[in-house]
Design a protein around this motif. Structure first.
Motif, PDB file in Angstrom:
ATOM      1  N   LYS A 201       0.816  -1.212   0.000  1.00 44.07           N
ATOM      2  CA  LYS A 201       0.000   0.000   0.000  1.00 44.07           C
ATOM      3  C   LYS A 201       0.852   1.265   0.000  1.00 44.07           C
ATOM      4  O   LYS A 201       0.316   2.371   0.048  1.00 44.07           O
ATOM      5  CB  LYS A 201      -0.939  -0.009   1.212  1.00 44.07           C
ATOM      6  N   SER A 203       3.518   1.621  -2.327  1.00 42.72           N
ATOM      7  CA  SER A 203       4.351   1.594  -3.540  1.00 42.72           C
ATOM      8  C   SER A 203       4.562   2.984  -4.140  1.00 42.72           C
ATOM      9  O   SER A 203       5.608   3.253  -4.738  1.00 42.72           O
ATOM     10  CB  SER A 203       3.738   0.658  -4.587  1.00 42.72           C
ATOM     11  N   SER A 204       3.602   3.872  -3.956  1.00 35.85           N
ATOM     12  CA  SER A 204       3.723   5.226  -4.535  1.00 35.85           C
ATOM     13  C   SER A 204       4.911   5.994  -3.971  1.00 35.85           C
ATOM     14  O   SER A 204       5.466   6.867  -4.644  1.00 35.85           O
ATOM     15  CB  SER A 204       2.443   6.034  -4.301  1.00 35.85           C
ATOM     16  N   ILE A 205       5.296   5.690  -2.726  1.00 40.50           N
ATOM     17  CA  ILE A 205       6.394   6.462  -2.117  1.00 40.50           C
ATOM     18  C   ILE A 205       7.708   5.692  -2.101  1.00 40.50           C
ATOM     19  O   ILE A 205       8.621   6.027  -1.354  1.00 40.50           O
ATOM     20  CB  ILE A 205       6.033   6.956  -0.702  1.00 40.50           C
ATOM     21  N   LYS A 206       7.797   4.663  -2.947  1.00 37.39           N
ATOM     22  CA  LYS A 206       9.085   3.982  -3.083  1.00 37.39           C
ATOM     23  C   LYS A 206      10.144   4.986  -3.514  1.00 37.39           C
ATOM     24  O   LYS A 206      11.294   4.929  -3.086  1.00 37.39           O
ATOM     25  CB  LYS A 206       8.976   2.840  -4.101  1.00 37.39           C
ATOM     26  N   ASN A 212       4.889  11.971  -5.896  1.00 33.46           N
ATOM     27  CA  ASN A 212       4.504  10.693  -5.301  1.00 33.46           C
ATOM     28  C   ASN A 212       3.927  10.863  -3.896  1.00 33.46           C
ATOM     29  O   ASN A 212       3.072  10.076  -3.472  1.00 33.46           O
ATOM     30  CB  ASN A 212       5.697   9.740  -5.279  1.00 33.46           C
ATOM     31  N   LYS A 215       0.497  11.630  -4.526  1.00 35.46           N
ATOM     32  CA  LYS A 215      -0.220  10.426  -4.978  1.00 35.46           C
ATOM     33  C   LYS A 215      -0.700   9.575  -3.809  1.00 35.46           C
ATOM     34  O   LYS A 215      -1.831   9.081  -3.807  1.00 35.46           O
ATOM     35  CB  LYS A 215       0.666   9.586  -5.905  1.00 35.46           C
ATOM     36  N   ILE A 216       0.161   9.383  -2.807  1.00 33.26           N
ATOM     37  CA  ILE A 216      -0.276   8.533  -1.694  1.00 33.26           C
ATOM     38  C   ILE A 216      -1.377   9.213  -0.885  1.00 33.26           C
ATOM     39  O   ILE A 216      -2.258   8.557  -0.326  1.00 33.26           O
ATOM     40  CB  ILE A 216       0.912   8.115  -0.796  1.00 33.26           C
ATOM     41  N   GLU A 219      -4.560   8.605  -2.993  1.00 30.74           N
ATOM     42  CA  GLU A 219      -5.022   7.220  -2.890  1.00 30.74           C
ATOM     43  C   GLU A 219      -5.838   6.959  -1.620  1.00 30.74           C
ATOM     44  O   GLU A 219      -6.742   6.134  -1.614  1.00 30.74           O
ATOM     45  CB  GLU A 219      -3.815   6.275  -2.911  1.00 30.74           C
ATOM     46  N   LEU A 235      -1.553  14.188 -12.236  1.00 31.28           N
ATOM     47  CA  LEU A 235      -2.063  13.994 -10.878  1.00 31.28           C
ATOM     48  C   LEU A 235      -3.583  14.095 -10.843  1.00 31.28           C
ATOM     49  O   LEU A 235      -4.256  13.306 -10.180  1.00 31.28           O
ATOM     50  CB  LEU A 235      -1.449  15.026  -9.923  1.00 31.28           C
ATOM     51  N   TYR A 238      -4.989  11.100 -12.389  1.00 32.19           N
ATOM     52  CA  TYR A 238      -4.801   9.967 -11.485  1.00 32.19           C
ATOM     53  C   TYR A 238      -5.923   9.914 -10.450  1.00 32.19           C
ATOM     54  O   TYR A 238      -6.504   8.851 -10.191  1.00 32.19           O
ATOM     55  CB  TYR A 238      -3.441  10.066 -10.794  1.00 32.19           C
TER      56      TYR A 238
END
Length: 269
Positions: A201, A203-206, A212, A215-216, A219, A235, A238
């Motif tokens: 949960k 993965s967006s901030i890898k 990003n 993005k999280i 989400e 964005l 998204y």
């Protein structure tokens, strides 16, 4: 919005920091709710460059004293509070000497991002939730402004998912073009997963770049507001691809009616 409770979370709020688009909108949106009979609480970090004497900040002993576990370290939480003059609105400041005493916000005097900005974000998110729990104040809407607060939605949805106080809270994230160069500490994803949040949960901030982080937040939010005119179309697309209600950008002199309508017809429906 009468009697609705709105928790406003932002890293920048006037008059405590210089007037930016986010600092002004964070304040104006909270004041709008207040003027319509709603209840508000504003939370922001107590950055070291905030003049405590001028703004009459004082520590709230009954709310301070907890330790936040950040990547297996005990970090003391200090809560300070102030009232915005003439508005009868309270602002709560999340403080810790290790993270917020320095006389800067996110970068050093050479413009380099602080290496611990990732931990400061985690501390900010957890400190807000723990303080609201102590206040026993269940918000109808939690409105998140800016990347510094972008971990709050996932902490609410995952780490605090069984907490009854937030069971009916709706999360709104405003997207701003307050970009930064480079990345935060690459260990961010590991430090968040330390709190038993599944890496799948996160993965967006890898790669913890500005886009990003937004993005999280997208989400894990229930609705999105485009607060800056030049937000990336990627964005916005998204957010819409995740079937989130999205309020398109509107000029600051027109935002009140748009925000109120969005709260009432899209967020609280």
């Amino acid at each position: 919005m009468k009697d609705k409770r709105v928790l406003c979370v932002s890293s920048e709020v006037v008059p405590y920091l210089p007037e930016t688009e986010m600092a002004k909108l964070s304040f104006d949106s909270a004041r709008m709710v207040h003027s319509k009979g709603g209840q508000t609480r504003i939370f922001m970090p107590r950055f070291g460059l905030i003049n405590e004497r001028r703004h009459q900040l004082h520590e709230v002993i009954r709310l301070s004293g907890m330790n936040m576990i950040i990547n297996d370290m005990d970090m003391p939480l200090i809560i300070k509070v102030a009232s915005i003059p003439k508005e009868r609105m309270q602002v709560y400041f999340i403080d810790n000497d290790e993270y917020f005493k320095r006389k800067a916000t996110f970068t050093d005097d050479k413009g380099n991002l602080f290496d611990d900005n990732d931990e400061r974000m985690i501390f900010f998110a957890k400190g807000i939730v723990e303080t609201v729990k102590k206040l026993n104040w269940a918000p109808d809407i939690i409105h998140v402004h800016g990347w510094m607060a972008s971990l709050l939605p996932i902490y609410l949805k995952e780490y605090y998912k069984d907490d009854a106080l937030f069971m009916n809270s709706k999360i709104v994230t405003s997207l701003y073009n307050n970009n930064f160069e480079g990345t935060l500490n690459q260990e961010l994803i590991n430090k968040v997963s330390f709190d038993n949040i599944e890496e799948a949960k996160l993965s967006s901030i890898k790669e913890p770049i500005h886009a990003n982080l937004l993005k999280i937040a997208i989400e894990n939010s229930d609705a999105i507001i485009v607060a800056s005119e030049d937000i990336s179309e990627d964005l916005i697309d998204y957010a819409k691809s995740l079937d989130k209600p999205v309020l398109d950008f509107c000029q600051i002199d027109e935002f009140q009616e748009a925000y109120l309508n969005f709260y009432e017809t899209e967020v609280l429906k």
